[in-house]
Design a protein around this motif. Structure first.
Motif, PDB file in Angstrom:
ATOM      1  N   ASP A 112      32.633  34.300  13.845  1.00 41.40           N
ATOM      2  CA  ASP A 112      32.331  34.990  12.505  1.00 41.40           C
ATOM      3  C   ASP A 112      31.996  34.046  11.179  1.00 41.40           C
ATOM      4  OD1 ASP A 112      34.737  34.447  11.701  1.00 41.40           O
ATOM      5  OD2 ASP A 112      35.401  36.474  11.666  1.00 41.40           O
ATOM      6  N   GLY A 113      32.052  32.718  11.604  1.00 41.24           N
ATOM      7  CA  GLY A 113      31.801  31.798  10.514  1.00 41.24           C
ATOM      8  C   GLY A 113      32.850  31.958   9.370  1.00 41.24           C
ATOM      9  N   LEU A 114      33.978  32.728   9.850  1.00 48.90           N
ATOM     10  CA  LEU A 114      35.098  32.969   8.287  1.00 48.90           C
ATOM     11  C   LEU A 114      36.175  31.976   8.487  1.00 48.90           C
ATOM     12  CD1 LEU A 114      34.911  36.835   7.948  1.00 48.90           C
ATOM     13  CD2 LEU A 114      33.718  35.110   6.675  1.00 48.90           C
ATOM     14  N   GLY A 115      36.279  31.143   9.672  1.00 46.61           N
ATOM     15  CA  GLY A 115      37.556  30.485   9.900  1.00 46.61           C
ATOM     16  C   GLY A 115      37.621  29.997  11.336  1.00 46.61           C
ATOM     17  N   ASP A 116      38.490  29.498  11.621  1.00 47.71           N
ATOM     18  CA  ASP A 116      38.736  28.983  13.248  1.00 47.71           C
ATOM     19  C   ASP A 116      39.614  29.984  14.065  1.00 47.71           C
ATOM     20  OD1 ASP A 116      41.617  26.588  12.706  1.00 47.71           O
ATOM     21  OD2 ASP A 116      41.084  28.725  11.974  1.00 47.71           O
ATOM     22  N   PHE A 117      39.826  31.213  13.673  1.00 41.18           N
ATOM     23  CA  PHE A 117      40.400  32.139  14.488  1.00 41.18           C
ATOM     24  C   PHE A 117      40.349  33.590  13.711  1.00 41.18           C
ATOM     25  CE2 PHE A 117      44.389  33.512  12.287  1.00 41.18           C
ATOM     26  CZ  PHE A 117      44.707  32.417  11.447  1.00 41.18           C
ATOM     27  N   GLN A 118      40.512  34.592  14.666  1.00 42.49           N
ATOM     28  CA  GLN A 118      40.592  35.962  14.202  1.00 42.49           C
ATOM     29  C   GLN A 118      42.001  36.496  14.790  1.00 42.49           C
ATOM     30  OE1 GLN A 118      37.479  37.821  16.414  1.00 42.49           O
ATOM     31  NE2 GLN A 118      35.977  37.539  14.650  1.00 42.49           N
ATOM     32  N   PHE A 119      42.709  37.374  14.110  1.00 44.85           N
ATOM     33  CA  PHE A 119      43.690  37.962  14.716  1.00 44.85           C
ATOM     34  C   PHE A 119      43.735  39.346  14.591  1.00 44.85           C
ATOM     35  CE2 PHE A 119      48.068  39.502  14.503  1.00 44.85           C
ATOM     36  CZ  PHE A 119      48.996  38.574  15.021  1.00 44.85           C
ATOM     37  N   ARG A 120      43.557  40.279  15.527  1.00 47.89           N
ATOM     38  CA  ARG A 120      43.456  41.614  15.444  1.00 47.89           C
ATOM     39  C   ARG A 120      44.418  42.392  16.476  1.00 47.89           C
ATOM     40  NH1 ARG A 120      36.870  41.681  16.167  1.00 47.89           N
ATOM     41  NH2 ARG A 120      37.177  43.836  15.940  1.00 47.89           N
ATOM     42  N   SER A 121      44.421  43.668  16.217  1.00 46.03           N
ATOM     43  CA  SER A 121      45.613  44.288  17.004  1.00 46.03           C
ATOM     44  C   SER A 121      45.066  45.538  17.550  1.00 46.03           C
ATOM     45  CB  SER A 121      46.797  44.652  16.309  1.00 46.03           C
ATOM     46  OG  SER A 121      47.878  45.437  16.902  1.00 46.03           O
ATOM     47  N   TYR A 122      45.361  46.252  18.667  1.00 45.44           N
ATOM     48  CA  TYR A 122      44.655  47.349  19.116  1.00 45.44           C
ATOM     49  C   TYR A 122      45.822  48.093  19.935  1.00 45.44           C
ATOM     50  CZ  TYR A 122      40.462  44.674  18.614  1.00 45.44           C
ATOM     51  OH  TYR A 122      39.633  43.693  18.141  1.00 45.44           O
ATOM     52  N   ARG A 123      45.540  49.546  19.852  1.00 46.01           N
ATOM     53  CA  ARG A 123      46.212  50.355  21.004  1.00 46.01           C
ATOM     54  C   ARG A 123      45.171  50.579  22.049  1.00 46.01           C
ATOM     55  NH1 ARG A 123      51.802  51.651  20.026  1.00 46.01           N
ATOM     56  NH2 ARG A 123      52.230  51.595  17.747  1.00 46.01           N
ATOM     57  N   ILE A 124      45.948  50.402  23.201  1.00 50.06           N
ATOM     58  CA  ILE A 124      44.784  50.620  24.408  1.00 50.06           C
ATOM     59  C   ILE A 124      45.792  51.590  25.136  1.00 50.06           C
ATOM     60  CG2 ILE A 124      43.777  49.775  26.289  1.00 50.06           C
ATOM     61  CD1 ILE A 124      43.702  47.100  24.714  1.00 50.06           C
ATOM     62  N   VAL A 125      45.331  52.852  25.371  1.00 50.79           N
ATOM     63  CA  VAL A 125      45.930  54.052  26.281  1.00 50.79           C
ATOM     64  C   VAL A 125      44.741  54.746  26.885  1.00 50.79           C
ATOM     65  CG1 VAL A 125      47.341  56.020  26.113  1.00 50.79           C
ATOM     66  CG2 VAL A 125      47.802  54.368  24.424  1.00 50.79           C
ATOM     67  N   ASP A 126      44.933  54.573  28.260  1.00 54.17           N
ATOM     68  CA  ASP A 126      44.023  55.433  29.078  1.00 54.17           C
ATOM     69  C   ASP A 126      42.618  54.820  29.008  1.00 54.17           C
ATOM     70  OD1 ASP A 126      46.026  56.801  30.122  1.00 54.17           O
ATOM     71  OD2 ASP A 126      46.002  58.431  28.839  1.00 54.17           O
ATOM     72  N   GLY A 127      42.350  53.820  28.879  1.00 60.02           N
ATOM     73  CA  GLY A 127      41.098  53.215  28.784  1.00 60.02           C
ATOM     74  C   GLY A 127      40.530  53.146  27.221  1.00 60.02           C
ATOM     75  N   VAL A 128      41.282  53.810  26.492  1.00 57.26           N
ATOM     76  CA  VAL A 128      40.639  54.069  24.934  1.00 57.26           C
ATOM     77  C   VAL A 128      41.246  52.862  24.008  1.00 57.26           C
ATOM     78  CG1 VAL A 128      40.505  55.531  22.864  1.00 57.26           C
ATOM     79  CG2 VAL A 128      40.511  56.491  25.462  1.00 57.26           C
ATOM     80  N   ILE A 129      40.351  52.295  23.285  1.00 57.17           N
ATOM     81  CA  ILE A 129      40.597  51.151  22.492  1.00 57.17           C
ATOM     82  C   ILE A 129      40.511  51.660  21.081  1.00 57.17           C
ATOM     83  CG2 ILE A 129      40.149  48.901  21.572  1.00 57.17           C
ATOM     84  CD1 ILE A 129      38.517  48.429  24.371  1.00 57.17           C
ATOM     85  N   GLU A 130      41.725  51.502  20.290  1.00 57.85           N
ATOM     86  CA  GLU A 130      41.662  51.824  19.078  1.00 57.85           C
ATOM     87  C   GLU A 130      42.242  50.563  18.122  1.00 57.85           C
ATOM     88  OE1 GLU A 130      43.467  55.686  17.814  1.00 57.85           O
ATOM     89  OE2 GLU A 130      42.744  56.414  19.762  1.00 57.85           O
ATOM     90  N   GLU A 131      41.287  50.257  17.334  1.00 61.67           N
ATOM     91  CA  GLU A 131      41.932  48.895  16.530  1.00 61.67           C
ATOM     92  C   GLU A 131      42.781  49.507  15.322  1.00 61.67           C
ATOM     93  OE1 GLU A 131      40.285  44.950  14.186  1.00 61.67           O
ATOM     94  OE2 GLU A 131      38.905  46.498  15.106  1.00 61.67           O
ATOM     95  N   GLU A 132      43.790  48.505  15.070  1.00 68.31           N
ATOM     96  CA  GLU A 132      44.589  49.197  13.833  1.00 68.31           C
ATOM     97  C   GLU A 132      44.847  47.858  13.012  1.00 68.31           C
ATOM     98  OE1 GLU A 132      48.514  49.763  15.794  1.00 68.31           O
ATOM     99  OE2 GLU A 132      48.551  47.920  16.805  1.00 68.31           O
ATOM    100  N   GLU A 133      45.276  48.323  11.915  1.00 63.80           N
ATOM    101  CA  GLU A 133      45.438  47.481  10.684  1.00 63.80           C
ATOM    102  C   GLU A 133      46.755  46.643  11.109  1.00 63.80           C
ATOM    103  OE1 GLU A 133      45.888  48.799   6.596  1.00 63.80           O
ATOM    104  OE2 GLU A 133      44.664  50.566   7.331  1.00 63.80           O
ATOM    105  N   VAL A 134      46.733  45.247  10.588  1.00 61.18           N
ATOM    106  CA  VAL A 134      47.857  44.255  10.757  1.00 61.18           C
ATOM    107  C   VAL A 134      48.323  44.193   9.472  1.00 61.18           C
ATOM    108  CG1 VAL A 134      48.733  42.080  11.345  1.00 61.18           C
ATOM    109  CG2 VAL A 134      46.758  43.469  12.671  1.00 61.18           C
ATOM    110  N   GLU A 135      49.689  44.387   9.021  1.00 54.70           N
ATOM    111  CA  GLU A 135      50.355  44.197   7.948  1.00 54.70           C
ATOM    112  C   GLU A 135      51.294  42.892   8.335  1.00 54.70           C
ATOM    113  OE1 GLU A 135      53.085  45.714   4.127  1.00 54.70           O
ATOM    114  OE2 GLU A 135      52.881  47.111   6.239  1.00 54.70           O
ATOM    115  N   VAL A 136      51.149  41.699   7.690  1.00 54.93           N
ATOM    116  CA  VAL A 136      52.070  40.474   7.778  1.00 54.93           C
ATOM    117  C   VAL A 136      53.107  40.719   6.569  1.00 54.93           C
ATOM    118  CG1 VAL A 136      52.094  38.073   7.968  1.00 54.93           C
ATOM    119  CG2 VAL A 136      50.348  39.243   9.106  1.00 54.93           C
ATOM    120  N   VAL A 137      54.207  40.523   6.900  1.00 57.45           N
ATOM    121  CA  VAL A 137      55.445  40.476   5.747  1.00 57.45           C
ATOM    122  C   VAL A 137      56.202  39.447   5.787  1.00 57.45           C
ATOM    123  CG1 VAL A 137      55.392  43.180   5.535  1.00 57.45           C
ATOM    124  CG2 VAL A 137      56.854  41.828   7.249  1.00 57.45           C
TER     125      VAL A 137
END
Length: 140
Positions: A112-137
Motif C-alpha cells: 500500500d506504499g504506507l510502510g513495510d507491513f500491514q497488521f489486520r484482524s478478521y473473524r472467519i466463521v462458516d466461510g464468511v470474512i469480517e474484518e475487525e478493529e485492532v486496539e493495541v494497549v
C-alpha cells in the motif's frame, strides 16, 4: 474488536519479519472464555513456503494438549503474507476452523506504499470474512 498488548503485537510482527520470505505462523493463547490473548506461541511453518503455511501436526497436537492442561484456548491464529496484502486467501478461509479466534494477518510486502507491513484482524466463521478493529494497549 481485537485488543492485544503492544508486546504481543511486536512479537507477531517480529516473527513475520524474521521468517520472511517464507510465511510465518503461530497462535496466541489465552484463558478459556476470556477472549484475552496472553501467551505468544510461534510455530514452525512446516510448508516452508512464501505462499502457504501449514502447522506441523505434531507441534499442533502438543500445543492443544498444553492449552488443555492450562485451561487455555487459541485467541489469535496468525500468519503472514509475504507478497500480498493482509487479507485472507481462499485457502486461509478453508483452514479457519476456530470460530472463536481472531485471525491475524501480517503482510511483509509493501502493498500500500504506507510502510513495510500491514497488521489486520478478521473473524472467519462458516466461510464468511469480517474484518475487525485492532486496539493495541500497553497492558490489560
Amino acid at each position: 474488536m481485537l485488543t492485544l498488548t503492544q508486546a504481543l503485537y511486536d512479537q507477531i510482527v517480529a516473527h513475520a519479519r524474521a521468517d520472511h520470505p517464507d510465511e510465518a505462523c503461530g497462535v496466541v493463547a489465552g484463558p478459556a472464555g476470556t477472549g484475552r490473548p496472553e501467551r505468544f506461541v510461534p510455530m514452525l511453518n512446516a510448508a516452508r513456503s512464501p505462499t502457504f503455511y501449514e502447522f506441523d501436526s505434531q507441534d499442533l497436537l502438543k500445543l492443544y494438549r498444553e492449552m488443555d492442561d492450562r485451561d487455555e484456548e487459541p485467541v489469535i491464529v496468525y500468519h503472514s503474507h509475504t507478497a500480498t496484502e493482509a487479507y485472507p486467501s481462499r485457502t486461509d478461509v478453508t483452514y479457519a476452523n476456530e470460530p472463536g479466534a481472531h485471525y491475524v494477518l501480517v503482510s511483509t510486502a509493501d502493498t500500500d506504499g504506507l510502510g513495510d507491513f500491514q497488521f489486520r484482524s478478521y473473524r472467519i466463521v462458516d466461510g464468511v470474512i469480517e474484518e475487525e478493529e485492532v486496539e493495541v494497549v500497553q497492558a490489560y
